[in-house]
Design a protein around this motif. Structure first.
Motif, PDB file in Angstrom:
ATOM      1  N   ALA A  14       0.829  -1.209   0.000  1.00  0.00           N
ATOM      2  CA  ALA A  14       0.000   0.000   0.000  1.00  0.00           C
ATOM      3  C   ALA A  14       0.863   1.258   0.000  1.00  0.00           C
ATOM      4  CB  ALA A  14      -0.950  -0.002   1.193  1.00  0.00           C
ATOM      5  N   ALA A  15       1.963   1.232   0.751  1.00  0.00           N
ATOM      6  CA  ALA A  15       2.854   2.400   0.818  1.00  0.00           C
ATOM      7  C   ALA A  15       3.407   2.749  -0.559  1.00  0.00           C
ATOM      8  CB  ALA A  15       3.990   2.144   1.805  1.00  0.00           C
ATOM      9  N   ALA A  16       3.755   1.743  -1.337  1.00  0.00           N
ATOM     10  CA  ALA A  16       4.291   1.996  -2.677  1.00  0.00           C
ATOM     11  C   ALA A  16       3.250   2.710  -3.547  1.00  0.00           C
ATOM     12  CB  ALA A  16       4.718   0.682  -3.329  1.00  0.00           C
ATOM     13  N   VAL A  17       1.997   2.320  -3.411  1.00  0.00           N
ATOM     14  CA  VAL A  17       0.944   2.953  -4.211  1.00  0.00           C
ATOM     15  C   VAL A  17       0.669   4.367  -3.713  1.00  0.00           C
ATOM     16  CG1 VAL A  17      -1.471   2.795  -4.932  1.00  0.00           C
ATOM     17  CG2 VAL A  17      -0.081   0.730  -4.816  1.00  0.00           C
ATOM     18  N   VAL A  18       0.565   4.539  -2.406  1.00  0.00           N
ATOM     19  CA  VAL A  18       0.323   5.880  -1.851  1.00  0.00           C
ATOM     20  C   VAL A  18       1.431   6.826  -2.296  1.00  0.00           C
ATOM     21  CG1 VAL A  18       0.234   7.234   0.294  1.00  0.00           C
ATOM     22  CG2 VAL A  18      -1.068   5.108   0.108  1.00  0.00           C
ATOM     23  N   ARG A  19       2.668   6.360  -2.276  1.00  0.00           N
ATOM     24  CA  ARG A  19       3.795   7.191  -2.683  1.00  0.00           C
ATOM     25  C   ARG A  19       3.682   7.585  -4.162  1.00  0.00           C
ATOM     26  NH1 ARG A  19       7.524   9.467  -0.578  1.00  0.00           N
ATOM     27  NH2 ARG A  19       7.440   8.457   1.430  1.00  0.00           N
ATOM     28  N   GLY A  20       3.035   6.770  -4.971  1.00  0.00           N
ATOM     29  CA  GLY A  20       2.917   7.049  -6.405  1.00  0.00           C
ATOM     30  C   GLY A  20       1.773   7.959  -6.801  1.00  0.00           C
ATOM     31  N   VAL A  21       0.941   8.360  -5.853  1.00  0.00           N
ATOM     32  CA  VAL A  21      -0.186   9.250  -6.173  1.00  0.00           C
ATOM     33  C   VAL A  21       0.343  10.656  -6.421  1.00  0.00           C
ATOM     34  CG1 VAL A  21      -2.313  10.290  -5.297  1.00  0.00           C
ATOM     35  CG2 VAL A  21      -1.827   7.878  -4.837  1.00  0.00           C
ATOM     36  N   LYS A  22      -0.085  11.236  -7.534  1.00  0.00           N
ATOM     37  CA  LYS A  22       0.320  12.599  -7.881  1.00  0.00           C
ATOM     38  C   LYS A  22      -0.784  13.584  -7.481  1.00  0.00           C
ATOM     39  CE  LYS A  22       3.021  10.914 -11.786  1.00  0.00           C
ATOM     40  NZ  LYS A  22       2.873   9.514 -11.461  1.00  0.00           N
ATOM     41  N   PRO A  23      -0.413  14.772  -7.050  1.00  0.00           N
ATOM     42  CA  PRO A  23      -1.427  15.756  -6.625  1.00  0.00           C
ATOM     43  C   PRO A  23      -2.502  16.023  -7.670  1.00  0.00           C
ATOM     44  CG  PRO A  23       0.745  16.492  -5.945  1.00  0.00           C
ATOM     45  CD  PRO A  23       0.960  15.274  -6.816  1.00  0.00           C
ATOM     46  N   ASP A  24      -2.160  15.969  -8.962  1.00  0.00           N
ATOM     47  CA  ASP A  24      -3.169  16.250  -9.991  1.00  0.00           C
ATOM     48  C   ASP A  24      -4.131  15.082 -10.211  1.00  0.00           C
ATOM     49  OD1 ASP A  24      -1.374  14.552 -11.286  1.00  0.00           O
ATOM     50  OD2 ASP A  24      -1.331  15.741 -13.139  1.00  0.00           O
ATOM     51  N   GLN A  25      -3.934  13.973  -9.476  1.00  0.00           N
ATOM     52  CA  GLN A  25      -4.830  12.813  -9.591  1.00  0.00           C
ATOM     53  C   GLN A  25      -5.879  12.767  -8.483  1.00  0.00           C
ATOM     54  OE1 GLN A  25      -1.619   9.862  -9.504  1.00  0.00           O
ATOM     55  NE2 GLN A  25      -2.113   9.318 -11.616  1.00  0.00           N
ATOM     56  N   LEU A  26      -5.815  13.677  -7.530  1.00  0.00           N
ATOM     57  CA  LEU A  26      -6.645  13.569  -6.330  1.00  0.00           C
ATOM     58  C   LEU A  26      -8.147  13.610  -6.605  1.00  0.00           C
ATOM     59  CD1 LEU A  26      -4.525  15.653  -3.794  1.00  0.00           C
ATOM     60  CD2 LEU A  26      -4.723  13.159  -3.980  1.00  0.00           C
ATOM     61  N   GLU A  72       0.176  18.197   3.086  1.00  0.00           N
ATOM     62  CA  GLU A  72       1.171  18.185   2.020  1.00  0.00           C
ATOM     63  C   GLU A  72       2.035  16.928   2.003  1.00  0.00           C
ATOM     64  OE1 GLU A  72       4.633  21.216   1.092  1.00  0.00           O
ATOM     65  OE2 GLU A  72       2.656  22.168   1.166  1.00  0.00           O
ATOM     66  N   GLY A  73       2.298  16.332   3.144  1.00  0.00           N
ATOM     67  CA  GLY A  73       3.193  15.179   3.204  1.00  0.00           C
ATOM     68  C   GLY A  73       2.482  13.861   3.416  1.00  0.00           C
ATOM     69  N   TRP A  74       1.391  13.623   2.697  1.00  0.00           N
ATOM     70  CA  TRP A  74       0.598  12.422   2.976  1.00  0.00           C
ATOM     71  C   TRP A  74       1.386  11.127   2.767  1.00  0.00           C
ATOM     72  CZ3 TRP A  74      -0.909  14.897  -1.736  1.00  0.00           C
ATOM     73  CH2 TRP A  74      -0.737  14.129  -2.881  1.00  0.00           C
ATOM     74  N   ALA A  75       2.246  11.045   1.750  1.00  0.00           N
ATOM     75  CA  ALA A  75       2.994   9.803   1.515  1.00  0.00           C
ATOM     76  C   ALA A  75       3.975   9.546   2.656  1.00  0.00           C
ATOM     77  CB  ALA A  75       3.717   9.862   0.175  1.00  0.00           C
ATOM     78  N   ASP A  76       4.651  10.601   3.122  1.00  0.00           N
ATOM     79  CA  ASP A  76       5.556  10.438   4.257  1.00  0.00           C
ATOM     80  C   ASP A  76       4.787  10.027   5.508  1.00  0.00           C
ATOM     81  OD1 ASP A  76       7.781  11.104   2.741  1.00  0.00           O
ATOM     82  OD2 ASP A  76       7.655  13.239   3.257  1.00  0.00           O
ATOM     83  N   ARG A  77       3.599  10.600   5.691  1.00  0.00           N
ATOM     84  CA  ARG A  77       2.771  10.246   6.849  1.00  0.00           C
ATOM     85  C   ARG A  77       2.399   8.761   6.794  1.00  0.00           C
ATOM     86  NH1 ARG A  77      -0.623  13.078  10.400  1.00  0.00           N
ATOM     87  NH2 ARG A  77      -0.352  14.969   9.188  1.00  0.00           N
ATOM     88  N   PHE A  78       2.020   8.278   5.606  1.00  0.00           N
ATOM     89  CA  PHE A  78       1.682   6.862   5.481  1.00  0.00           C
ATOM     90  C   PHE A  78       2.903   6.001   5.803  1.00  0.00           C
ATOM     91  CE2 PHE A  78       0.990   2.731   3.746  1.00  0.00           C
ATOM     92  CZ  PHE A  78      -0.349   2.490   3.988  1.00  0.00           C
ATOM     93  N   ASP A  79       4.061   6.369   5.253  1.00  0.00           N
ATOM     94  CA  ASP A  79       5.285   5.608   5.547  1.00  0.00           C
ATOM     95  C   ASP A  79       5.560   5.567   7.048  1.00  0.00           C
ATOM     96  OD1 ASP A  79       5.755   5.067   2.868  1.00  0.00           O
ATOM     97  OD2 ASP A  79       7.225   6.668   2.623  1.00  0.00           O
TER      98      ASP A  79
END
Length: 192
Positions: A14-26, A72-79
């Motif tokens: 899941a972390a790998a996918v969350v890290r791959g989300v781009k802001p323009d995809q939200l 702003e740091g959602w991927a880091d938060r998930f990690d």
């Protein structure tokens, strides 16, 4: 495979996918028809936080599910939450007894399996919605399929799962789990 290893693989995938989300995809749609990419990513952050709390034997409060983690740091938060959850569940005592969640007590292994399955299903959802590959470990897929098979009717009554989608009996375990939860394993982003 031990539950702890399954949990760790679910977190990592899941972390790998969350890290791959781009802001323009939200604002993009997802296989979870009620959630766009932003809401789905936020849900995965909620799950990671709940998993961390449960592993530390802290009550998972109902308010957690209404919290917005999408800074702003959602991927880091998930990690960070994922690593903390993995460390908490690495303790043998985390797997004993009951965990309090939503005013109910549930066995710790059931909570861990539920969250591992949630990470797997929603990791797939998020990967599909954002054009990423999703690499679900075979053991995680099998455990997720068993969990959803056991919980599907209750999940539908609670509005968590939709009407099952037909797939061949020989379909891979993840496809069967997705179908049981009401997702079409062939779902593709509408603009793909």
């Amino acid at each position: 495979m031990q539950l702890n290893a399954l949990l760790n693989k679910s977190i990592t995938e899941a972390a790998a996918v969350v890290r791959g989300v781009k802001p323009d995809q939200l604002s993009a749609p997802t296989p979870c028809t009620d959630w766009d990419v932003r809401a789905l990513t936020n849900h995965l952050l909620q799950v990671a936080s709940a998993l961390h709390l449960a592993g530390r034997r802290q009550t998972v409060p109902d308010e957690l599910w209404g919290r917005d983690f999408m800074d702003e740091g959602w991927a880091d938060r998930f990690d960070d939450e994922g690593r903390a959850a993995a460390a908490a569940w690495a303790q043998p005592s985390a797997w004993e007894g009951m965990v309090s969640m939503g005013g109910a007590e549930m066995p710790a292994p059931m909570i861990a399996t539920m969250f591992a399955s949630d990470l797997a299903i929603h990791g797939w959802d998020l990967a599909r919605a954002t054009g990423q590959d999703y690499h679900c470990d075979d053991d995680v897929a099998e455990a997720t399929c068993r969990f959803i098979t056991d919980m599907a009717e209750q999940g539908r009554q609670m509005g968590i799962y939709a009407t099952p989608v037909a797939v061949p009996d020989a379909a891979p375990a993840l496809d069967r789990a997705l179908a049981l939860s009401g997702r079409d394993p062939q779902w593709a982003h509408p603009t793909a």
